[in-house]
Design a protein around this motif. Sequence first.
Motif, short mmCIF file in Angstrom:
data_model
loop_
_atom_site.label_atom_id
_atom_site.label_comp_id
_atom_site.label_asym_id
_atom_site.label_seq_id
_atom_site.Cartn_x
_atom_site.Cartn_y
_atom_site.Cartn_z
N GLU A 1 36.94 17.74 21.91
CA GLU A 1 38.05 17.40 21.30
C GLU A 1 38.41 18.24 20.01
O GLU A 1 39.45 19.38 19.33
N ASN A 2 37.59 18.22 18.95
CA ASN A 2 37.46 18.88 17.60
C ASN A 2 37.31 20.63 17.64
O ASN A 2 37.43 20.92 17.41
N LEU A 3 36.12 21.06 18.62
CA LEU A 3 36.19 22.36 19.27
C LEU A 3 37.41 22.81 19.79
O LEU A 3 37.28 23.62 19.13
N ALA A 4 37.96 21.81 20.42
CA ALA A 4 39.42 22.54 20.94
C ALA A 4 39.90 22.95 19.78
O ALA A 4 41.00 23.52 19.90
N GLU A 5 40.31 21.58 18.61
CA GLU A 5 41.48 21.98 17.57
C GLU A 5 40.62 23.08 16.68
O GLU A 5 41.20 24.22 16.62
N ALA A 6 39.50 23.60 16.95
CA ALA A 6 38.69 24.61 15.71
C ALA A 6 39.07 26.00 16.55
O ALA A 6 39.48 26.43 15.60
N ARG A 7 39.40 25.44 17.26
CA ARG A 7 39.77 26.87 18.77
C ARG A 7 41.43 27.51 18.33
O ARG A 7 41.72 28.49 18.38
N VAL A 8 42.10 26.63 18.08
CA VAL A 8 43.87 26.62 18.01
C VAL A 8 43.62 27.67 16.64
O VAL A 8 44.85 28.01 16.78
N LEU A 9 42.81 26.26 15.28
CA LEU A 9 43.41 26.61 14.34
C LEU A 9 41.82 28.40 14.49
O LEU A 9 43.53 29.21 13.39
N VAL A 10 42.03 28.87 14.71
CA VAL A 10 41.23 29.95 14.35
C VAL A 10 41.59 31.10 15.41
O VAL A 10 41.71 32.91 15.55
N GLY A 11 43.06 30.68 15.99
CA GLY A 11 43.35 31.33 17.01
C GLY A 11 43.08 32.29 18.57
O GLY A 11 43.69 33.15 18.95
N SER A 12 41.46 31.32 18.24
CA SER A 12 40.61 32.29 19.48
C SER A 12 41.41 30.95 21.13
O SER A 12 40.98 31.59 22.19
N ALA A 13 42.92 29.95 21.12
CA ALA A 13 42.96 29.14 22.62
C ALA A 13 43.94 29.16 21.46
O ALA A 13 45.03 29.08 20.35
N ALA A 14 45.55 28.97 22.66
CA ALA A 14 46.61 28.60 22.48
C ALA A 14 46.62 27.73 21.85
O ALA A 14 46.70 26.27 22.96
N GLN A 15 48.12 27.44 21.06
CA GLN A 15 48.31 25.78 20.73
C GLN A 15 48.80 25.69 21.83
O GLN A 15 49.39 23.63 21.42
N ASP A 16 49.25 25.59 22.66
CA ASP A 16 50.39 24.97 24.18
C ASP A 16 49.09 24.40 24.48
O ASP A 16 49.74 22.88 25.28
N SER A 17 47.90 24.09 24.04
CA SER A 17 47.12 22.94 24.57
C SER A 17 46.84 22.01 23.23
O SER A 17 46.74 21.22 24.58
N VAL A 18 47.51 21.71 22.68
CA VAL A 18 47.94 20.85 22.10
C VAL A 18 49.03 19.97 22.02
O VAL A 18 50.08 20.44 22.19
N ALA A 19 49.00 18.96 22.69
CA ALA A 19 49.65 17.72 22.90
C ALA A 19 50.82 18.07 23.78
O ALA A 19 51.74 18.06 23.98
N SER A 20 50.01 18.60 25.12
CA SER A 20 50.48 19.47 26.22
C SER A 20 50.95 18.45 27.03
O SER A 20 50.46 17.11 27.03
N GLY A 21 52.24 17.97 27.83
CA GLY A 21 52.57 16.90 28.82
C GLY A 21 54.09 16.79 28.40
O GLY A 21 53.76 16.58 26.81
N SER A 22 53.97 15.28 28.05
CA SER A 22 55.13 14.64 27.31
C SER A 22 54.83 13.72 26.19
O SER A 22 53.29 13.74 26.67
N VAL A 23 55.30 13.31 25.36
CA VAL A 23 54.86 12.58 24.09
C VAL A 23 54.36 11.48 24.41
O VAL A 23 53.42 11.12 24.22
N ALA A 24 54.92 10.73 25.01
CA ALA A 24 55.04 9.68 25.73
C ALA A 24 52.65 9.57 26.16
O ALA A 24 52.32 8.54 25.79
N ARG A 25 53.06 10.54 27.32
CA ARG A 25 51.36 10.40 27.15
C ARG A 25 50.21 10.50 26.45
O ARG A 25 49.30 10.30 25.95
N THR A 26 50.78 11.53 25.86
CA THR A 26 49.61 11.96 25.23
C THR A 26 49.46 10.99 23.71
O THR A 26 48.58 10.59 23.45
N LEU A 27 50.66 10.39 23.15
CA LEU A 27 50.49 9.11 22.50
C LEU A 27 49.93 7.79 22.69
O LEU A 27 48.95 7.24 22.71
N ARG A 28 49.97 8.04 24.74
CA ARG A 28 49.30 6.73 24.98
C ARG A 28 48.03 6.76 25.24
O ARG A 28 47.59 6.51 24.74
N ARG A 29 47.36 8.31 25.42
CA ARG A 29 46.19 8.52 25.17
C ARG A 29 44.82 8.64 24.01
O ARG A 29 44.44 8.02 24.15
N THR A 30 46.22 8.64 22.86
CA THR A 30 45.70 8.17 21.32
C THR A 30 44.81 6.96 21.53
O THR A 30 44.19 6.73 20.66
#
Length: 406
Positions: free
Chosen positions: A248-277
Amino acid sequence: MEQRPQPGDRLQTQALIRWYAALWVLLGLIPSAIGVWDQPAPTRSTTLALLSVLALGYPITGTLPGRPGIRRHTFLTLLIAGIGGVSYLMDGAASLLIVSLPHFWIFAGSPRRAVALSGAAAAAAVAGDTAGRGHLAELLTGNSIATLIGYAAAVLLGLWMHRVVGQRDERARLLAADLEDAQRRLAEAQRRQGAADERERLAREIHDTLAQGFASIVVLAEAARNGLATAPGRTAQQLTSIERTARENLAEARVLVGSAAQDSVASGSVARTLRRTLDRFTQDTGLTVTADLSDIDCDRTTRIALLRCTQESLANVRKHAAAGTVGVVLERHPHGIELEITDDGRGFSVEDSRGFGLDGMRRRLAELGGELTVTSSPGDGTRILATIPAEIRAEVLAEETAEETA
């Protein structure tokens, strides 16, 4: 720095020149034509012809090929000759000369040339008046005196106007230089502020994502090392959590440097995202977590903000609270979306808190028009309440939905 005339200034100047040309015809040429009407036919016809040449010479010389300066001096030469001829035929043309004097200041190109050329026109008018009378005894006639007075007044007025215009242009040049310098300094300040804002944003994102992930990896790695001999099953689970957190940290790092789309962060509904966390948090810490998460539709930026607030709050619980139970409630109210996170830990003094995480949450919510409320005291646990207005975020969600369906 040379001050260039602006398009609006040029248009105003051209309009004033056209108005003066019309007045020159109305007050200079036409009265002269009327004044010669009762003269003998040869004089009348010659004078009218000469006035017609002057009237036509103004637009014709302006359209001749060649440089503008040459065309203007051609017209001024024609004007000098015409004034001398009319003065000769009519025994004086002081009024025509006086009305024509602004031409020299408009077209001569410099005050010195304007004085010289208008002086030549005045001399031509006096010479024509004298020659028309046939002798030098009447050199200083009324027309000649009026011609000289008009010339002198025009020189004084022209020089004064040139000085006033020069001072105005100098002020305009200085103001333009000051404006350019102010714009340059403003652009530099905006660039520095933009760089500072970007550094702050990156620092906040790194703190909320990579730093928290690494801290979690360190804690899990220490626990796994201590439990290698006594709890191999628990250790294997912790190693799995370390691997997942690292990915997950690697994916976040790729988002920060712009090599991955930010859509991958917190995708789906907010309830499911928070539940996984929350499930991950329970698995890693063993704490009891109660959650009441409403299935709320919200835009991507709001989902990320709610996720980051939850992650930061849980990280603080893990590092500082020594809590046994954590409660998380996500609800939509008429005034907006509320995320409440509580724990039964040791609490702290909010006034004395200088944590980067709480400030980062406040700034993140403020960017969305929301706010963060922290309630805590030593020994009484902690309550974190994040509120985001509903109306503004609903408009953003509608725009995102329209873009996705387009």
